[in-house]
Scaffold this motif. Structure first.
Motif, PDB file in Angstrom:
ATOM      1  N   GLN A   1     -36.273  -2.787 -43.521  1.00 62.19           N
ATOM      2  CA  GLN A   1     -35.526  -3.755 -44.080  1.00 62.19           C
ATOM      3  C   GLN A   1     -34.458  -4.317 -43.117  1.00 62.19           C
ATOM      4  OE1 GLN A   1     -36.313  -4.721 -47.250  1.00 62.19           O
ATOM      5  NE2 GLN A   1     -37.536  -3.177 -47.906  1.00 62.19           N
ATOM      6  N   ASP A   2     -34.149  -5.363 -43.131  1.00 64.10           N
ATOM      7  CA  ASP A   2     -33.116  -6.291 -42.322  1.00 64.10           C
ATOM      8  C   ASP A   2     -31.689  -6.048 -42.983  1.00 64.10           C
ATOM      9  OD1 ASP A   2     -31.735  -7.182 -40.246  1.00 64.10           O
ATOM     10  OD2 ASP A   2     -32.561  -9.221 -40.683  1.00 64.10           O
ATOM     11  N   TRP A   3     -31.206  -4.676 -42.831  1.00 61.13           N
ATOM     12  CA  TRP A   3     -30.062  -4.265 -43.784  1.00 61.13           C
ATOM     13  C   TRP A   3     -28.867  -5.060 -43.618  1.00 61.13           C
ATOM     14  CZ3 TRP A   3     -31.311  -1.128 -47.552  1.00 61.13           C
ATOM     15  CH2 TRP A   3     -32.501  -0.277 -47.231  1.00 61.13           C
ATOM     16  N   LEU A   4     -28.651  -5.667 -42.319  1.00 57.59           N
ATOM     17  CA  LEU A   4     -27.281  -6.401 -41.967  1.00 57.59           C
ATOM     18  C   LEU A   4     -27.622  -7.874 -41.744  1.00 57.59           C
ATOM     19  CD1 LEU A   4     -25.751  -3.969 -39.194  1.00 57.59           C
ATOM     20  CD2 LEU A   4     -25.175  -4.080 -41.788  1.00 57.59           C
ATOM     21  N   GLY A   5     -29.045  -8.250 -41.882  1.00 56.56           N
ATOM     22  CA  GLY A   5     -29.202  -9.764 -41.606  1.00 56.56           C
ATOM     23  C   GLY A   5     -29.880 -10.250 -42.737  1.00 56.56           C
ATOM     24  N   SER A   6     -29.636  -9.588 -43.907  1.00 55.73           N
ATOM     25  CA  SER A   6     -30.381  -9.954 -45.103  1.00 55.73           C
ATOM     26  C   SER A   6     -29.124 -10.486 -46.076  1.00 55.73           C
ATOM     27  CB  SER A   6     -31.428  -9.299 -45.862  1.00 55.73           C
ATOM     28  OG  SER A   6     -31.571  -9.533 -47.293  1.00 55.73           O
ATOM     29  N   PRO A   7     -28.937 -11.619 -46.710  1.00 58.77           N
ATOM     30  CA  PRO A   7     -27.899 -11.740 -47.479  1.00 58.77           C
ATOM     31  C   PRO A   7     -27.972 -10.884 -48.813  1.00 58.77           C
ATOM     32  CG  PRO A   7     -28.944 -13.784 -47.044  1.00 58.77           C
ATOM     33  CD  PRO A   7     -29.716 -12.785 -46.412  1.00 58.77           C
ATOM     34  N   THR A   8     -29.202 -10.509 -49.178  1.00 65.92           N
ATOM     35  CA  THR A   8     -29.236  -9.396 -50.561  1.00 65.92           C
ATOM     36  C   THR A   8     -28.424  -8.160 -49.899  1.00 65.92           C
ATOM     37  OG1 THR A   8     -31.002 -10.576 -50.951  1.00 65.92           O
ATOM     38  CG2 THR A   8     -30.692  -8.510 -52.012  1.00 65.92           C
ATOM     39  N   PHE A   9     -29.052  -7.596 -48.820  1.00 62.45           N
ATOM     40  CA  PHE A   9     -28.327  -6.104 -48.567  1.00 62.45           C
ATOM     41  C   PHE A   9     -27.288  -5.995 -47.690  1.00 62.45           C
ATOM     42  CE2 PHE A   9     -33.353  -5.957 -48.831  1.00 62.45           C
ATOM     43  CZ  PHE A   9     -33.297  -5.168 -49.853  1.00 62.45           C
ATOM     44  N   ALA A  10     -26.902  -7.119 -46.998  1.00 61.71           N
ATOM     45  CA  ALA A  10     -25.664  -6.864 -46.012  1.00 61.71           C
ATOM     46  C   ALA A  10     -24.456  -6.508 -46.622  1.00 61.71           C
ATOM     47  CB  ALA A  10     -25.589  -8.296 -45.224  1.00 61.71           C
ATOM     48  N   PHE A  11     -24.139  -7.106 -47.903  1.00 59.33           N
ATOM     49  CA  PHE A  11     -22.772  -6.839 -48.269  1.00 59.33           C
ATOM     50  C   PHE A  11     -22.816  -5.333 -49.010  1.00 59.33           C
ATOM     51  CE2 PHE A  11     -19.972  -6.730 -52.052  1.00 59.33           C
ATOM     52  CZ  PHE A  11     -19.033  -7.273 -51.587  1.00 59.33           C
ATOM     53  N   TYR A  12     -23.886  -4.921 -49.537  1.00 53.29           N
ATOM     54  CA  TYR A  12     -23.981  -3.395 -50.133  1.00 53.29           C
ATOM     55  C   TYR A  12     -24.195  -2.481 -48.793  1.00 53.29           C
ATOM     56  CZ  TYR A  12     -24.634  -6.213 -54.354  1.00 53.29           C
ATOM     57  OH  TYR A  12     -24.451  -7.143 -55.562  1.00 53.29           O
ATOM     58  N   THR A  13     -24.567  -2.929 -47.721  1.00 54.11           N
ATOM     59  CA  THR A  13     -25.026  -2.083 -46.689  1.00 54.11           C
ATOM     60  C   THR A  13     -23.446  -1.745 -46.127  1.00 54.11           C
ATOM     61  OG1 THR A  13     -26.884  -2.881 -46.310  1.00 54.11           O
ATOM     62  CG2 THR A  13     -25.743  -1.916 -44.306  1.00 54.11           C
ATOM     63  N   LEU A  14     -22.581  -2.746 -46.205  1.00 59.73           N
ATOM     64  CA  LEU A  14     -21.218  -2.651 -45.641  1.00 59.73           C
ATOM     65  C   LEU A  14     -20.510  -1.583 -46.615  1.00 59.73           C
ATOM     66  CD1 LEU A  14     -19.925  -6.217 -44.687  1.00 59.73           C
ATOM     67  CD2 LEU A  14     -20.232  -4.227 -43.110  1.00 59.73           C
ATOM     68  N   ILE A  15     -20.554  -1.618 -47.896  1.00 58.65           N
ATOM     69  CA  ILE A  15     -19.840  -0.565 -48.768  1.00 58.65           C
ATOM     70  C   ILE A  15     -20.347   0.850 -48.432  1.00 58.65           C
ATOM     71  CG2 ILE A  15     -19.525   0.013 -51.286  1.00 58.65           C
ATOM     72  CD1 ILE A  15     -20.002  -2.880 -51.889  1.00 58.65           C
ATOM     73  N   MET A  16     -21.647   0.715 -48.254  1.00 56.71           N
ATOM     74  CA  MET A  16     -22.081   2.235 -47.811  1.00 56.71           C
ATOM     75  C   MET A  16     -21.425   2.613 -46.470  1.00 56.71           C
ATOM     76  SD  MET A  16     -24.536   3.834 -45.736  1.00 56.71           S
ATOM     77  CE  MET A  16     -25.615   2.461 -45.169  1.00 56.71           C
ATOM     78  N   VAL A  17     -21.271   1.806 -45.648  1.00 54.43           N
ATOM     79  CA  VAL A  17     -20.754   2.331 -44.378  1.00 54.43           C
ATOM     80  C   VAL A  17     -19.370   2.470 -44.464  1.00 54.43           C
ATOM     81  CG1 VAL A  17     -20.182   1.730 -41.959  1.00 54.43           C
ATOM     82  CG2 VAL A  17     -22.406   1.102 -43.062  1.00 54.43           C
TER      83      VAL A  17
END
Length: 317
Positions: free
Chosen positions: A166-182
């Motif tokens: 997945q494009d974890w940091l380039g997708s508007p769907t995943f980027a925000f929640y990926t930041l919370i994980m990090v």
């Protein structure tokens, strides 16, 4: 016969009796620290905190591009901030990130801190490994995760799993929640350390009494551990909530506010407004808002919890 209560002689003449200080007053004079000891800390705080804050508040009423002469603009910058859809979206994202990061970090750090408070060797070894993120800077953490989450050569290629591609940091769907994980990965160890120290301060006699009453591990956690960690929870929660208003470095390195404005939280919006759009007035307004919200959260948590009336919970205190 001379009375024993006659005044003493001073140079052969009767004089006034010397002042006798009460033991209570002497004790207070000996034990209380001088207020002058506050002077170095207050001077440092005034020069490096209060003066810059006063300058930011003053600058919020001016129009300035960072190079020319500031021009007084009144409340123009304030109206501009509260009418800008990008900044309003940044406020919403900041609120959402604060709530979600707290919802993730609080239970994880509480459970991990309680687990690692034991003195078994495997728990101590686990604590050492788990606290390693505390040694890394935010820049190093951001660069490492940006490489790991890259869809071209990151973990998606290493394990060969379709779910990870997945494009974890380039997708508007995943980027925000990926930041919370990090962010949670970076800060949960610190709060776990606070809870570990708090659990180890709880008297063992309380657990022994609960065991004699037939309480199991779960009941001991809710009836003994949680009440005794009240003030530790207040401290940790304050740091989590107020700290969420300062997330900048990780977000800037990982996404830069993108894709689009899906991760442009308020601290990053302040930076981009001031140093890329060269609008120092609105950027100063955003800074004042962040300070006001942080102070309000801190004071509210302290007032609600009654932490200003903290008492020692140590055994024998």
């Amino acid at each position: 016969m001379t009375s024993s209560t006659s005044p003493p002689l001073v140079n052969g003449a009767a004089g006034p009796a010397p002042e006798v200080r009460s033991p209570r007053r002497r004790s207070r004079l000996k034990t209380e620290p001088s207020n002058w000891l506050l002077l170095p800390a207050l001077s440092f705080f005034g020069v490096f905190a209060l003066l810059p804050l006063a300058g930011v508040v003053l600058l919020s009423f001016f129009a300035w591009d960072g190079l020319g002469t500031p021009q007084f603009a009144g409340l123009t910058a304030w109206f501009q901030v509260f009418q800008d859809p990008v900044t309003l979206n940044a406020m919403w994202l900041t609120l959402l990130m604060t709530a979600l990061s707290f919802a993730v970090q609080f239970p994880l750090s509480l459970l991990l801190g309680t687990f690692m408070a034991g003195h078994q060797r495997y728990r101590e070894a686990f604590s050492v490994l788990y606290f390693l993120p505390l040694l890394f800077s935010a820049a190093a953490t951001g660069i490492a995760f940006k490489a790991l989450l890259d869809p071209n050569f990151g973990i998606s290629r290493a394990f060969g799993l379709d779910f990870l591609r997945q494009d974890w940091l380039g997708s508007p769907t995943f980027a925000f929640y990926t930041l919370i994980m990090v962010i949670s990965w970076s800060f949960v160890p610190f709060h776990s350390l606070l809870y570990q120290a708090g659990v180890r301060q709880i008297p063992t006699s309380m657990y022994e009494a609960a065991t004699l009453d037939g309480a199991g591990r779960v009941r001991q956690f809710f009836n003994v551990t949680l009440p005794q960690l009240k003030y530790t929870i207040v401290t940790s929660s304050t740091l989590m909530l107020v700290g969420s208003l300062t997330y900048f470095d990780l977000v800037f390195i990982l996404t830069g506010g993108g894709p689009g404005n899906s991760t442009r939280i308020l601290p990053l919006d302040m930076y981009l407004t001031g140093f890329r759009s060269y609008q120092m007035g609105p950027a100063s307004v955003i800074a004042v808002i962040l300070v006001a919200v942080g102070l309000t959260l801190s004071l509210a948590l302290n007032r609600i919890s009654g932490s200003d009336r903290m008492e020692s919970q140590m055994e024998g205190a």
